[in-house]
Design an enzyme around this catalytic site. Structure first.
Site, PDB file in Angstrom:
ATOM      1  N   ASN A   1       0.844  -1.202   0.000  1.00 59.47           N
ATOM      2  CA  ASN A   1       0.000   0.000   0.000  1.00 59.47           C
ATOM      3  C   ASN A   1       0.876   1.247   0.000  1.00 59.47           C
ATOM      4  OD1 ASN A   1       0.524   0.839   2.879  1.00 59.47           O
ATOM      5  ND2 ASN A   1      -0.252  -1.232   3.190  1.00 59.47           N
TER       6      ASN A   1
ATOM      7  N   ASP B   1      -4.383  -6.478   5.261  1.00 60.27           N
ATOM      8  CA  ASP B   1      -5.377  -7.321   5.949  1.00 60.27           C
ATOM      9  C   ASP B   1      -5.396  -8.738   5.377  1.00 60.27           C
ATOM     10  OD1 ASP B   1      -6.178  -5.417   7.755  1.00 60.27           O
ATOM     11  OD2 ASP B   1      -7.683  -4.543   6.407  1.00 60.27           O
TER      12      ASP B   1
ATOM     13  N   LYS C   1       8.850 -17.165 -10.450  1.00 61.56           N
ATOM     14  CA  LYS C   1       8.088 -16.054 -11.033  1.00 61.56           C
ATOM     15  C   LYS C   1       6.917 -16.617 -11.846  1.00 61.56           C
ATOM     16  CE  LYS C   1       8.583 -12.099 -14.000  1.00 61.56           C
ATOM     17  NZ  LYS C   1       9.098 -11.840 -15.322  1.00 61.56           N
TER      18      LYS C   1
ATOM     19  N   PHE D   1      -4.322   3.076  14.888  1.00 62.19           N
ATOM     20  CA  PHE D   1      -4.683   4.060  13.874  1.00 62.19           C
ATOM     21  C   PHE D   1      -5.868   3.529  13.085  1.00 62.19           C
ATOM     22  CE2 PHE D   1      -1.750   7.656  13.218  1.00 62.19           C
ATOM     23  CZ  PHE D   1      -0.879   7.405  14.269  1.00 62.19           C
TER      24      PHE D   1
ATOM     25  N   LYS E   1     -13.490   0.333  16.040  1.00 59.95           N
ATOM     26  CA  LYS E   1     -12.186  -0.349  16.133  1.00 59.95           C
ATOM     27  C   LYS E   1     -11.606  -0.240  17.540  1.00 59.95           C
ATOM     28  CE  LYS E   1     -10.875   0.007  11.418  1.00 59.95           C
ATOM     29  NZ  LYS E   1     -10.200   0.713  10.362  1.00 59.95           N
TER      30      LYS E   1
HETATM   31  N1  CTP Z   1      -3.406  -3.451  12.213  1.00 58.86           N
HETATM   32  C1  CTP Z   1      -2.561  -4.440  12.689  1.00 58.86           C
HETATM   33  N2  CTP Z   1      -2.523  -5.656  12.078  1.00 58.86           N
HETATM   34  C2  CTP Z   1      -3.305  -5.913  11.007  1.00 58.86           C
HETATM   35  C3  CTP Z   1      -4.174  -4.915  10.518  1.00 58.86           C
HETATM   36  C4  CTP Z   1      -4.197  -3.698  11.150  1.00 58.86           C
HETATM   37  O1  CTP Z   1      -1.842  -4.195  13.649  1.00 58.86           O
HETATM   38  N3  CTP Z   1      -3.234  -7.087  10.429  1.00 58.86           N
HETATM   39  C5  CTP Z   1      -3.478  -2.163  12.919  1.00 58.86           C
HETATM   40  C6  CTP Z   1      -2.992  -0.994  12.111  1.00 58.86           C
HETATM   41  O2  CTP Z   1      -1.623  -0.742  12.335  1.00 58.86           O
HETATM   42  C7  CTP Z   1      -3.866   0.129  12.663  1.00 58.86           C
HETATM   43  C8  CTP Z   1      -5.142  -0.546  13.044  1.00 58.86           C
HETATM   44  O3  CTP Z   1      -4.829  -1.924  13.182  1.00 58.86           O
HETATM   45  O4  CTP Z   1      -3.318   0.667  13.849  1.00 58.86           O
HETATM   46  C9  CTP Z   1      -6.291  -0.339  12.095  1.00 58.86           C
HETATM   47  O5  CTP Z   1      -6.134  -1.096  10.987  1.00 58.86           O
HETATM   48  P1  CTP Z   1      -7.251  -1.199   9.846  1.00 58.86           P
HETATM   49  O6  CTP Z   1      -6.748  -2.102   8.798  1.00 58.86           O
HETATM   50  O7  CTP Z   1      -7.654   0.156   9.430  1.00 58.86           O
HETATM   51  O8  CTP Z   1      -8.449  -1.824  10.611  1.00 58.86           O
HETATM   52  P2  CTP Z   1      -9.184  -3.129  10.372  1.00 58.86           P
HETATM   53  O9  CTP Z   1      -9.571  -3.620  11.714  1.00 58.86           O
HETATM   54  O10 CTP Z   1      -8.363  -4.034   9.554  1.00 58.86           O
HETATM   55  O11 CTP Z   1     -10.505  -2.669   9.634  1.00 58.86           O
HETATM   56  P3  CTP Z   1     -10.793  -2.267   8.112  1.00 58.86           P
HETATM   57  O12 CTP Z   1      -9.593  -2.640   7.285  1.00 58.86           O
HETATM   58  O13 CTP Z   1     -11.991  -3.020   7.796  1.00 58.86           O
HETATM   59  O14 CTP Z   1     -11.012  -0.788   8.136  1.00 58.86           O
END
Ligand code: CTP
Length: 444
Positions: A245, A314, A324, A359, A373
């Site tokens: 990302n 995620d 590859k 965050f 969250k």
């Molecule tokens: N985070 C984490 N580990 C993951 C995903 C997220 O530690 N596998 C942490 C990020 O560093 C951030 C927070 O979780 O502090 C929010 O992540 P986000 O991806 O926005 O939240 P999700 O719970 O995954 O929800 P969504 O993607 O549906 O918004």
């Protein structure tokens, strides 16, 4: 106006209101032009800067450039006819809170190490009792030469701070260590030193009656061990492709830098980042979500504050191809599976006293999503930002964040501001939570 508030040409140097006075020494390396960025960075951080150059440096960048940027006379030679101050090396050396030398050539390092005072900059070094920060830059062979190693060891033993050069391609075409560190890192290291001497060292040199940093509240994270994740994770598809990302790591690094300056011991578990790394911070590299989870579980036991600023993927490919993947005309599907949620597992397994901050980067209903969250992941605070807003969020210099804490109903909405400032406000909230909660939970 006292003499101290004047330039060497007797004019007001604009130091009134500045937090610190910094002397910037520029010696004759190709990287001399980067000293302009160091100067600007220091000014942006509220420092009044005056410049001293070696004669060789003036062959690379004209003193006029530094004069225009600093608004002050640039000293090259005490004996020059246009130098209005007959003891400029003393005046210069003794009216600064920090002397930064960037770039520092092998020659100036050797002079400093041996107490040679045969030009303005080397004489200033000897006459200076403020801290000195040296950012070396030279060809790799010169950097690795035993003489340079000895001289640097001597400078370290003399209490000089060193910002190590980066490795990379040099002006001479060789690749290796010796390239001047990023100006941002030099500025961060300078601010670290200045802040650790106390905000009150501002403008005047610190004296008996000055407040310490603790008194001014600047070191309100002393004793805390902050563990941060920052940057983007990479989930590999095959040996050359990955899912990632746009996170640059800038927000996490700003937090790391600010926490360090406020007295915390900081460890950053960093994924892929493009922002310059802050100085004075321990780094652990972890590219995938799983590597980041493993690194965090190793480090968390010693932490008293955990801040999850990384943009963690995620999902990851269910299988990584060993070779590859070849192109074909057929459609292609990559099956994904969820990655471990690092933040949620840290919060789940937390000990008493560990503060956990997450965050939430959202593109709609950001307060509601962030609140959700905060509850779901059992956090002490969450920093929400609306990534659709101009000038905020990923890979931007600024951010507009809203801080939501578990102990207060009202979110704290902050306007658009530089990430470093946003970091300070987030840390203010952490300090408030710590005071409300009391005690720290980590093992010493
Ligand atoms: N985070 C984490 N580990 C993951 C995903 C997220 O530690 N596998 C942490 C990020 O560093 C951030 C927070 O979780 O502090 C929010 O992540 P986000 O991806 O926005 O939240 P999700 O719970 O995954 O929800 P969504 O993607 O549906 O918004």
């Amino acid at each position: 106006m006292t003499d101290d508030e004047k330039n060497f040409d007797g004019t007001d140097d604009g130091a009134g209101g500045a937090r610190f006075r910094v002397g910037l020494g520029v010696s004759g390396g190709i990287a001399a032009y980067k000293a302009c960025e160091v100067l600007r960075g220091l000014q942006r951080a509220g420092c009044a800067v005056r410049v001293a150059m070696t004669v060789h440096a003036t062959k690379l960048v004209a003193p006029l450039t530094f004069r225009a940027l600093s608004g002050a006379h640039v000293v090259v030679d005490d004996y020059a006819a246009d130098n209005p101050d007959p003891i400029a090396h003393i005046t210069f050396a003794q009216t600064v809170d920090l002397l930064v030398v960037a770039p520092a050539t092998a020659d100036i390092i050797a002079k400093f190490a041996h107490g040679v005072a045969d030009d303005f900059l080397s004489t200033t070094y000897l006459a200076c009792d403020a801290p000195v920060l040296v950012a070396p830059a030279m060809n790799t062979t010169m950097w690795e030469h035993p003489a340079t190693r000895r001289n640097l060891a001597q400078l370290r033993a003399d209490g000089v701070h060193i910002v190590e050069p980066d490795a990379g391609e040099m002006a001479c075409g060789t690749i290796g260590p010796g390239r001047l560190s990023a100006p941002e890192r030099i500025v961060a290291a300078a601010l670290d030193i200045l802040n650790s001497r106390g905000e009150s060292a501002s403008v005047s040199k610190p004296g008996a009656g000055d407040l310490t940093a603790e008194d001014s509240g600047a070191r309100d994270l002393a004793g805390e061990r902050v563990l941060l994740t920052a940057g983007a994770t990479r989930e590999e598809i095959d040996p050359v492709r990955f899912i990632s990302n746009r996170s640059s790591g800038r927000m996490g690094f700003a937090l790391a830098e600010a926490a360090r300056a406020r007295g915390a011991a900081v460890t950053v578990v960093a994924g892929a980042t493009t922002a310059p790394r802050p100085a004075g911070v321990r780094f652990v590299e972890a590219l995938s979500a799983e590597e980041m989870r493993d690194a965090v579980s190793k480090e968390i036991e010693r932490a008293t504050v955990f801040i999850a600023a990384a943009a963690v993927a995620d999902y990851k490919p269910t299988a990584r191809a060993a070779q590859k993947i070849k192109k074909s005309d057929a459609r292609m599907t990559i099956e994904l599976e969820p990655t471990p949620d690092i933040l949620a597992s840290v919060a789940d397994a937390r000990r008493d006293g560990l503060l956990v901050v997450g965050f939430a980067a959202e593109s709609e209903n950001f307060i509601e999503h962030a609140r959700d969250k905060l509850r779901r992941k059992k956090l002490d605070a969450i920093v929400a930002n609306d990534i659709t807003r101009d000038g905020a969020g990923f890979d931007s210099e600024s951010n507009a964040v809203t801080i939501i804490t578990a102990d207060r109903d009202a979110p704290r909405e902050l306007p658009l501001m530089p990430k470093r400032e946003a970091a300070e406000r987030i840390l203010d909230e952490i300090v408030r939570l710590r005071r409300a909660r009391g005690g720290r939970g980590a093992k010493a």
